[in-house]
Design a protein around this motif. Structure first.
Motif, PDB file in Angstrom:
ATOM      1  N   THR A  60      -4.922  -0.944   2.639  1.00  0.00           N
ATOM      2  CA  THR A  60      -4.282  -1.351   3.892  1.00  0.00           C
ATOM      3  C   THR A  60      -5.150  -2.366   4.633  1.00  0.00           C
ATOM      4  O   THR A  60      -4.625  -3.295   5.255  1.00  0.00           O
ATOM      5  N   ARG A  65      -5.217   1.770   7.837  1.00  0.00           N
ATOM      6  CA  ARG A  65      -5.992   3.002   7.922  1.00  0.00           C
ATOM      7  C   ARG A  65      -7.361   2.786   7.298  1.00  0.00           C
ATOM      8  O   ARG A  65      -7.466   2.301   6.162  1.00  0.00           O
ATOM      9  N   ALA A  66      -8.392   3.199   8.021  1.00  0.00           N
ATOM     10  CA  ALA A  66      -9.756   3.013   7.537  1.00  0.00           C
ATOM     11  C   ALA A  66     -10.012   3.768   6.244  1.00  0.00           C
ATOM     12  O   ALA A  66     -10.867   3.378   5.440  1.00  0.00           O
ATOM     13  N   THR A  67      -9.282   4.853   6.016  1.00  0.00           N
ATOM     14  CA  THR A  67      -9.487   5.659   4.818  1.00  0.00           C
ATOM     15  C   THR A  67      -8.722   5.140   3.606  1.00  0.00           C
ATOM     16  O   THR A  67      -8.863   5.682   2.518  1.00  0.00           O
ATOM     17  N   LEU A  68      -7.919   4.088   3.782  1.00  0.00           N
ATOM     18  CA  LEU A  68      -7.113   3.539   2.692  1.00  0.00           C
ATOM     19  C   LEU A  68      -7.440   2.047   2.553  1.00  0.00           C
ATOM     20  O   LEU A  68      -6.850   1.200   3.234  1.00  0.00           O
ATOM     21  N   PRO A  69      -8.396   1.708   1.689  1.00  0.00           N
ATOM     22  CA  PRO A  69      -8.881   0.316   1.607  1.00  0.00           C
ATOM     23  C   PRO A  69      -7.783  -0.717   1.367  1.00  0.00           C
ATOM     24  O   PRO A  69      -7.883  -1.848   1.853  1.00  0.00           O
ATOM     25  N   SER A 100       0.874  -1.162   0.000  1.00  0.00           N
ATOM     26  CA  SER A 100       0.000   0.000   0.000  1.00  0.00           C
ATOM     27  C   SER A 100       0.917   1.219   0.000  1.00  0.00           C
ATOM     28  O   SER A 100       2.124   1.099  -0.231  1.00  0.00           O
TER      29      SER A 100
END
Length: 323
Positions: free
Chosen positions: A206, A200-204, A194
């Motif tokens: 990950t 991170r919830a905002t970075l699928p 990634s």
């Protein structure tokens, strides 16, 4: 004493371009040639590559395409192909279908792309009625020989799956692991990439990376050791990994890079090829037979390396190895 202008780089390792791929070719010496349907070898690069692999004992070519065009290409090369099997077809689409049929019937153990578009060959290979599909998704693996990296480096998927979902990524990883094991990496280190190394919830990507690692822990992906998410620097640089406090067996020394999507994988591979002098072999894995995808720009050594990958994979499977 004056300090050197450039500090020694513990990550830097130089070897001659193509040395790792030549090692693969040498590893095929004890093996029987792979019966390979060479699909539409109607230009000099594709026919020359197939004939070179034949002379090295890597493949036994079945030339599938228009007879007159193949014979004219051989004449232009100054090559004699009288002793080879030639399956006459009218055009490239028919060549792809006939070659796939030979593989489905067990008459060919591998396919090698010639002078036709990748999507034309792959459309014939993935068709449900073709008989080459398995329970896994097919995926493409770049096997790169990077002169500044101390081991073979595989990157997937850079050619077939544009935005693979979690289940598809699991197959992509398993296919790459099986290929890595076939070339002698008994427990491949897989970096699931990634932009960052934290979930991170905002970075699928990950979240998917973390899920894939848990799948490996639970036996849903076998034969390798996974870590992710990892950014590209701490996947291939021990210095970067140590600076980030990453102490996993994968960080800094990955054998396989799994990109979030096709665009990222393709960009990483092409940058290494064009800026780092990497030599790139390529193979589609996950079908009943491996498919060697080559580019018109590929030299003979690259085509030989792709053939060697296919031969090592098929012979390992025949001997009862994974895959």
């Amino acid at each position: 004493m004056d300090r050197p202008l450039v500090e020694p780089d513990p990550d830097r390792h130089w070897h001659r371009t193509g040395a790792e791929h030549r090692r693969l070719i040498e590893a095929t010496r004890p093996l029987s040639p792979l019966r390979t349907a060479v699909v539409h070898p109607c230009d000099t690069p594709s026919l020359a590559g197939a004939l070179a692999a034949w002379r090295e004992g890597v493949i036994e070519p079945l030339l599938v395409g228009p007879r007159a065009r193949i014979e004219a290409t051989a004449e232009a090369l100054g090559e004699a192909i009288d002793g080879l099997t030639l399956v006459d077809t009218p055009h490239s689409h028919a060549s792809a279908e006939q070659a796939v049929r030979l593989a489905a019937e067990g008459k060919a153990e591998a396919l090698m792309k010639g002078a036709l578009h990748t999507d034309e060959l792959m459309s014939a290979a993935v068709a449900r009625q073709a008989g080459l599909r398995t329970e896994r998704w097919m995926s493409h693996v770049y096997a790169l020989d990077v002169p500044s990296y101390p081991r073979p480096l595989m990157i997937s998927d850079a050619a077939l799956h544009i935005t693979p979902d979690l289940a598809t990524k699991a197959d992509i990883i398993q296919n790459a692991i099986d290929l890595a094991r076939a070339i002698g990496i008994e427990r491949p280190r897989v970096a699931v990439l990634s932009a960052v190394e934290t979930v991170r919830a905002t970075l699928p990507s990950t979240i998917e990376a973390a899920a894939l690692c848990k799948m490996a822990e639970r036996g849903q992906i076998e034969g390798g050791v996974l870590d992710g998410p990892l950014a590209i620097d701490n996947a291939v640089s021990l210095t970067a990994a140590h600076q980030k406090g990453l102490g996993s067996p994968v960080a800094g020394q990955a054998d396989i890079l799994i990109a979030p999507d096709l665009e990222a994988a393709n960009m990483i591979a092409k940058l290494l090829i064009h800026l780092a002098g990497a030599q790139a072999a390529g193979l589609v894995v996950g079908a009943r037979v491996p498919i060697m995808l080559t580019s018109r720009a590929d030299d003979v050594e690259t085509r030989l390396a792709s053939a060697a990958l296919a031969q090592l994979l098929v012979r390992r499977q025949a001997a009862g190895g994974e895959g």
